[in-house]
Design an enzyme around this catalytic site. Structure first.
Site, PDB file in Angstrom:
ATOM      1  N   ASP A  39       0.676  -1.306   0.022  1.00 16.27           N
ATOM      2  CA  ASP A  39      -0.108  -0.083   0.010  1.00 16.27           C
ATOM      3  C   ASP A  39       0.755   1.207   0.163  1.00 16.27           C
ATOM      4  O   ASP A  39       0.499   2.303  -0.487  1.00 16.27           O
ATOM      5  CB  ASP A  39      -0.862  -0.149   1.380  1.00 16.27           C
ATOM      6  CG  ASP A  39      -2.098  -0.843   1.218  1.00 16.27           C
ATOM      7  OD1 ASP A  39      -2.683  -1.237   2.107  1.00 16.27           O
ATOM      8  OD2 ASP A  39      -2.151  -1.509  -0.196  1.00 16.27           O
ATOM      9  N   SER A  84     -16.729 -30.397  -7.168  1.00 12.44           N
ATOM     10  CA  SER A  84     -15.968 -29.861  -8.364  1.00 12.44           C
ATOM     11  C   SER A  84     -16.661 -31.086  -9.293  1.00 12.44           C
ATOM     12  O   SER A  84     -17.688 -31.876  -9.159  1.00 12.44           O
ATOM     13  CB  SER A  84     -14.502 -30.231  -8.583  1.00 12.44           C
ATOM     14  OG  SER A  84     -14.382 -31.288  -7.893  1.00 12.44           O
ATOM     15  N   LYS A 119     -18.899 -25.104 -20.385  1.00 12.15           N
ATOM     16  CA  LYS A 119     -18.294 -24.840 -18.962  1.00 12.15           C
ATOM     17  C   LYS A 119     -17.541 -23.733 -19.041  1.00 12.15           C
ATOM     18  O   LYS A 119     -16.396 -23.770 -19.959  1.00 12.15           O
ATOM     19  CB  LYS A 119     -17.610 -26.218 -18.888  1.00 12.15           C
ATOM     20  CG  LYS A 119     -16.724 -26.230 -17.519  1.00 12.15           C
ATOM     21  CD  LYS A 119     -16.062 -27.504 -17.105  1.00 12.15           C
ATOM     22  CE  LYS A 119     -15.650 -27.609 -15.766  1.00 12.15           C
ATOM     23  NZ  LYS A 119     -14.339 -26.658 -15.424  1.00 12.15           N
TER      24      LYS A 119
HETATM   25  S1  IVH Z   1     -22.149 -27.087 -12.536  1.00 10.09           S
HETATM   26  C1  IVH Z   1     -21.115 -29.805  -8.876  1.00 10.09           C
HETATM   27  N1  IVH Z   1     -21.833 -25.767 -14.631  1.00 10.09           N
HETATM   28  O1  IVH Z   1     -16.878 -25.694 -13.146  1.00 10.09           O
HETATM   29  C2  IVH Z   1     -20.507 -28.892  -9.571  1.00 10.09           C
HETATM   30  N2  IVH Z   1     -20.192 -25.616 -13.388  1.00 10.09           N
HETATM   31  O2  IVH Z   1     -15.480 -28.494 -12.239  1.00 10.09           O
HETATM   32  C3  IVH Z   1     -21.436 -28.271 -10.382  1.00 10.09           C
HETATM   33  N3  IVH Z   1     -18.304 -24.413 -14.416  1.00 10.09           N
HETATM   34  O3  IVH Z   1     -16.237 -25.212 -10.069  1.00 10.09           O
HETATM   35  C4  IVH Z   1     -20.898 -27.279 -11.324  1.00 10.09           C
HETATM   36  N4  IVH Z   1     -19.379 -23.591 -16.073  1.00 10.09           N
HETATM   37  O4  IVH Z   1     -17.037 -23.095 -11.437  1.00 10.09           O
HETATM   38  C5  IVH Z   1     -21.434 -26.146 -13.698  1.00 10.09           C
HETATM   39  N5  IVH Z   1     -22.368 -24.399 -16.680  1.00 10.09           N
HETATM   40  C6  IVH Z   1     -21.462 -24.809 -15.681  1.00 10.09           C
HETATM   41  C7  IVH Z   1     -20.061 -24.458 -15.490  1.00 10.09           C
HETATM   42  C8  IVH Z   1     -19.474 -24.822 -14.340  1.00 10.09           C
HETATM   43  C9  IVH Z   1     -18.294 -23.587 -15.290  1.00 10.09           C
HETATM   44  C10 IVH Z   1     -17.261 -24.511 -13.242  1.00 10.09           C
HETATM   45  C11 IVH Z   1     -17.618 -24.255 -11.958  1.00 10.09           C
HETATM   46  C12 IVH Z   1     -16.969 -25.382 -11.144  1.00 10.09           C
HETATM   47  C13 IVH Z   1     -16.252 -26.136 -12.251  1.00 10.09           C
HETATM   48  C14 IVH Z   1     -16.582 -27.571 -11.921  1.00 10.09           C
END
Ligand code: IVH
Length: 677
Positions: A39, A84, A119
């Site tokens: 800072d 995840s 995703k």
């Molecule tokens: S569903 C139980 N939908 O991918 C986890 N995740 O590896 C359900 N992510 O940390 C996640 N797009 O941040 C889901 N359409 C999507 C997604 C998504 C990106 C990321 C999410 C999660 C990671 C899972």
């Protein structure tokens, strides 16, 4: 009077320093100076600029990011863990996914509806709305505890701060992904390697004003907690929240079978590069939320969803050498050292050759021209050899029979298949330095002790320095030996000390998993922890007589089989292992195992099944018992409370033994009634 040139010089140096520290923190995640030092530096630069307008004309590239990490974000437990996803890379994997769902639900539905969504390669965040007002915003953190980044999230324009609909559930948790558009990222030209890092850096600003300078966006893709629950399907949920003002991805689509999955996959893959955000695959989720609930989760990921990654990127290169690596279980893996080649934006110089059989099958030799592929984060693989380019005097590769430690390796006989394993192993455990180092890496990893700042590279570094040679050494590091070494400043040492101190308190199941008994994964570690309950009882395994007594009882536990029992016996028959575990236990505080959801219909009850059910699989029946506080046993004994008889081929002998022991017996129909199904 200080002359202009001196001021310019001083200013340039400070900007250079600022950029260096930004890079250390944001790109390397390894800050060297404290928050307040940082800072001060920023303030000095601001003051210089304020008092010397001519400096602005220099237009020096000062990275947009503001301040270094903040341990100051409040830690908040998620209402429901943020899990995840498991990955699929090819059609076969998706076929498997559908098959597993059908097996679990005991159905044969070839047209199960799935919601397919891109995703997004960003940073996940969760938003909590109470009576329609955004009241909490958390980062993922470790999935269990996140950081309160509400103020930063509020600066994102397409996140609704209030939902204007009387019908909105009184408690609504929306999960989604924060990202920076590719165009915006290119405009930034900051110090970040990719848009994902830039989004992460921006979100972790202490000062929300800094976050607001970077054009972050948000796609909502799911939910955590909702009360009252009013949705029946994932697609219906997405439609409703889009009406409420959330941005949902326009490429989301409901698909019904493997063919439609493949179609959607190629369609999105073909337009992928034209999208303004990075995606690395499609997520497929069982659309029906009731089915999602039945399917539930494994330790880390839901059974109802999978990330189907886009096809692997390939490249051609040459093998310079073949070396072997030793894993924590002693497995010997051959690795090809290749001429560096870029695959999907990453420079690759190693590729795995899996095992001896694989090398023989493909007749892979040093000097060969090969095709490699990289799928997701996994280590690149060698897919084929171009024999036409092979040198005439090239020699067949002879797989070494010795481990790097010099001792002879062996292939085991697989008990269930009665065949010889493809993998060679070194069996010296902690006595082999190469295995010992890998075991240390396992101990500090996320699912074990989870020590921030003590990753694989640091273990390598500390091993070389002889600072850590066995697990208990982690807790007695001589920090004066690392102070001053490259990458180690006061702040990083302090953070490491704190992370190590924190990890001294550990749950019994994590501890059991972390000591790395072969064949004992997270799930079996949990089963063992629920049996032993306390570290005191677990340590009975040190004593030969008590061990045998306990091992006999373990047969009763569903999920622990002969292979595991033998492996536990082997592990604790080894004096070195005993000594290592003893030393480790002495420096830890190991918490008794507390099963979650203990309260339920089957609290403290032991249940056993015989025969198949019409309406559910054995796995689902098992998870229903566990979610209701009970335990599933694998054999009939006095400990058993209920034997449930399925309609399809129950074992008569089991029913008779249960009757003899006066154990309560219920039939399939009664089982459904008990569960209100
Ligand atoms: S569903 C139980 N939908 O991918 C986890 N995740 O590896 C359900 N992510 O940390 C996640 N797009 O941040 C889901 N359409 C999507 C997604 C998504 C990106 C990321 C999410 C999660 C990671 C899972």
């Amino acid at each position: 009077m200080v002359n202009k040139l001196t001021i310019i010089d001083r200013y340039k140096k400070k900007i250079k320093l600022l950029n260096k520290h930004n890079k250390l923190y944001f790109n390397n995640d390894n800050p060297e100076i404290s928050d307040s030092e940082y800072d001060n530096l920023k303030k000095e630069i601001n003051d210089l600029e304020k008092n010397n307008i001519f400096l602005k004309k220099l237009k020096l590239n000062r990275t947009l990011v503001g301040s270094p990490p903040s341990n100051k974000f409040k830690k908040v437990k998620h209402l429901k863990p943020m899990l995840s996803l498991s990955n699929a890379f090819k059609k076969e994997d998706m076929k498997d996914f559908l098959k597993k769902i059908n097996n679990f639900l005991n159905t044969k539905d070839n047209n199960i509806e799935l919601s397919s969504e891109p995703k997004i390669d960003g940073i996940s965040a969760t938003l909590i709305y109470e009576k329609g007002i955004l009241t909490k915003g958390l980062s993922r953190g470790d999935g269990i505890v996140g950081e309160d980044i509400l103020e930063n999230l509020k600066t994102i324009k397409n996140i609704p701060k209030k939902i204007n609909d009387n019908e909105v559930p009184s408690l609504l948790e929306i999960r989604g992904e924060i990202y920076i558009g590719k165009k915006e990222f290119n405009k930034l030209k900051g110090n970040f390697a990719n848009p994902r890092n830039a989004a992460g850096g921006s979100l972790r600003q202490k000062d929300p004003k800094e976050t607001s300078k970077i054009p972050l966006q948000y796609f909502a893709y799911g939910f955590g907690f909702i009360e009252p629950m009013k949705f029946n399907t994932q697609s219906e949920f997405l439609k409703m929240i889009s009406n409420w003002g959330f941005s949902t991805n326009p490429l989301s689509k409901v698909v019904k079978n493997l063919e439609e999955i493949e179609q959607q996959h190629s369609k999105v893959d073909s337009i992928r590069s034209s999208l303004d955000y990075d995606i690395d695959g499609l997520v497929y989720k069982v659309n029906n939320l009731k089915l999602q609930l039945r399917l539930g989760n494994t330790s880390n990921s839901p059974r109802w969803a999978i990330a189907y990654k886009f096809s692997a990127e390939k490249a051609v290169t040459k093998i310079k050498d073949i070396v072997i690596q030793v894993g924590r279980t002693g497995a010997i893996t051959p690795v090809a050292k290749v001429e560096p080649v870029t695959v999907g934006g990453v420079v690759v110089s190693n590729a795995t050759l899996h095992n001896e059989d694989e090398i023989n099958r493909k007749d892979i030799r040093i000097g060969d021209t090969i095709q490699i592929q990289r799928a997701g984060d996994v280590i690149p693989q060698v897919i084929s050899v171009d024999i036409s380019k092979r040198n005439k005097d090239s020699l067949k590769y002879i797989f070494p029979e010795k481990c790097l430690c010099g001792s002879i390796t062996k292939k085991e006989l697989n008990k269930s298949t009665k065949k010889e394993d493809a993998v060679r192993r070194c069996f010296r455990g902690f006595d082999c330095n190469f295995i010992a180092k890998e075991k240390l890496k396992h101990i500090v990893s996320k699912d074990s002790f989870n020590i921030d700042g003590l990753g694989k590279k640091v273990i390598d570094q500390f091993w070389e320095l002889k600072l850590i040679r066995k697990p208990s050494d982690i807790f007695t590091i001589n920090y004066s030996k690392i102070r001053g070494l490259e990458g180690w400043g006061d702040l990083s040492i302090d953070n490491l000390k704190k992370a190590i101190e924190k990890s001294r308190i550990i749950e019994l199941n994590r501890f059991i998993f972390s000591i790395g008994i072969r064949h004992i994964g997270q799930e079996s570690a949990k089963i063992l922890a629920s049996y032993f309950k306390s570290i005191k009882r677990f340590l009975d395994l040190f004593d030969e007589e008590k061990r045998q007594k306990n091992l006999k009882n373990l047969v009763d536990l569903d999920g622990i089989g002969e292979i595991q029992i033998e492996s536990i016996d082997n592990f604790f028959s080894n004096n070195k292992n005993v000594e290592i575990v003893k030393n480790l236990v002495n420096v830890l505080k190991i918490k008794d195992f507390k099963a979650q959801n203990k309260k339920g219909k089957f609290s403290n009850k032991n249940i056993m099944f015989t025969g198949g059910f019409d309406k559910m699989s054995r796995s689902e029946a098992k998870s229903l018992v566990e979610n209701n506080g009970g335990k599933v046993l694998g054999t009939i004994s006095k400990k058993l409370d209920i034997l449930v008889i399925g309609n399809s081929k129950p074992t008569k002998k089991k029913i008779e033994s249960a009757k003899k022991l006066n154990i309560k017996i219920i039939k399939e129909e009664e089982w459904y009634k008990t569960l209100n199904l």
